[in-house]
Write an enzyme that holds these catalytic residues in place. Structure first.
Site, short mmCIF file in Angstrom:
data_model
loop_
_atom_site.label_atom_id
_atom_site.label_comp_id
_atom_site.label_asym_id
_atom_site.label_seq_id
_atom_site.Cartn_x
_atom_site.Cartn_y
_atom_site.Cartn_z
N ARG A 129 59.01 13.65 13.24
CA ARG A 129 59.59 13.09 13.94
C ARG A 129 60.01 11.28 14.31
O ARG A 129 60.50 10.99 14.72
CB ARG A 129 58.94 12.87 15.75
CG ARG A 129 58.45 14.66 16.57
CD ARG A 129 58.45 15.00 17.64
NE ARG A 129 56.79 14.42 17.48
CZ ARG A 129 56.29 14.09 18.34
NH1 ARG A 129 56.18 13.55 19.40
NH2 ARG A 129 54.91 13.52 17.89
N ASN B 187 58.21 18.15 19.37
CA ASN B 187 57.56 19.13 18.79
C ASN B 187 58.09 20.03 19.82
O ASN B 187 57.68 20.23 21.11
CB ASN B 187 55.86 18.58 18.80
CG ASN B 187 55.90 17.73 17.39
OD1 ASN B 187 56.81 17.70 16.56
ND2 ASN B 187 54.80 17.07 17.38
#
Length: 93
Positions: A21, A40
């Site tokens: 990320r 996520n």
């Protein structure tokens, strides 16, 4: 023509716990003009939502599919849509 679009991508593979990320956000900021987030998911995937011009979103998608990401990407599924707005920059969620 630089029409604004919305890209929603689901990235499969070993993409959690490897900085995926963070690197996705960094790439979006490097491309510039993109807003959205990387998140996520409970099933191990990462969801990436990016809004901006089509060229920038395509560059981000190409990067997600390329071999330069952290971890291991087994596949990316994407949909294209019209922008919804409401994002303040590109965030990690």
């Amino acid at each position: 023509m630089s029409e604004d679009v919305r890209l929603v991508a689901w990235v499969r593979g070993h993409v959690q716990g490897v900085g995926f990320r963070w690197f996705t956000r960094a790439k979006a900021l490097e491309i510039g003009g993109l807003s959205g987030f990387a998140l996520n998911l409970d099933d191990g995937r990462v969801q990436v939502v990016a809004e901006g011009n089509q060229k920038g979103c395509q560059k981000l998608l190409d990067w997600l599919r390329g071999g330069d990401t952290p971890g291991r990407v087994d596949g990316v599924t994407e949909i294209w849509d019209t922008p919804r707005g409401g994002y303040d920059g590109f965030m990690i969620r």
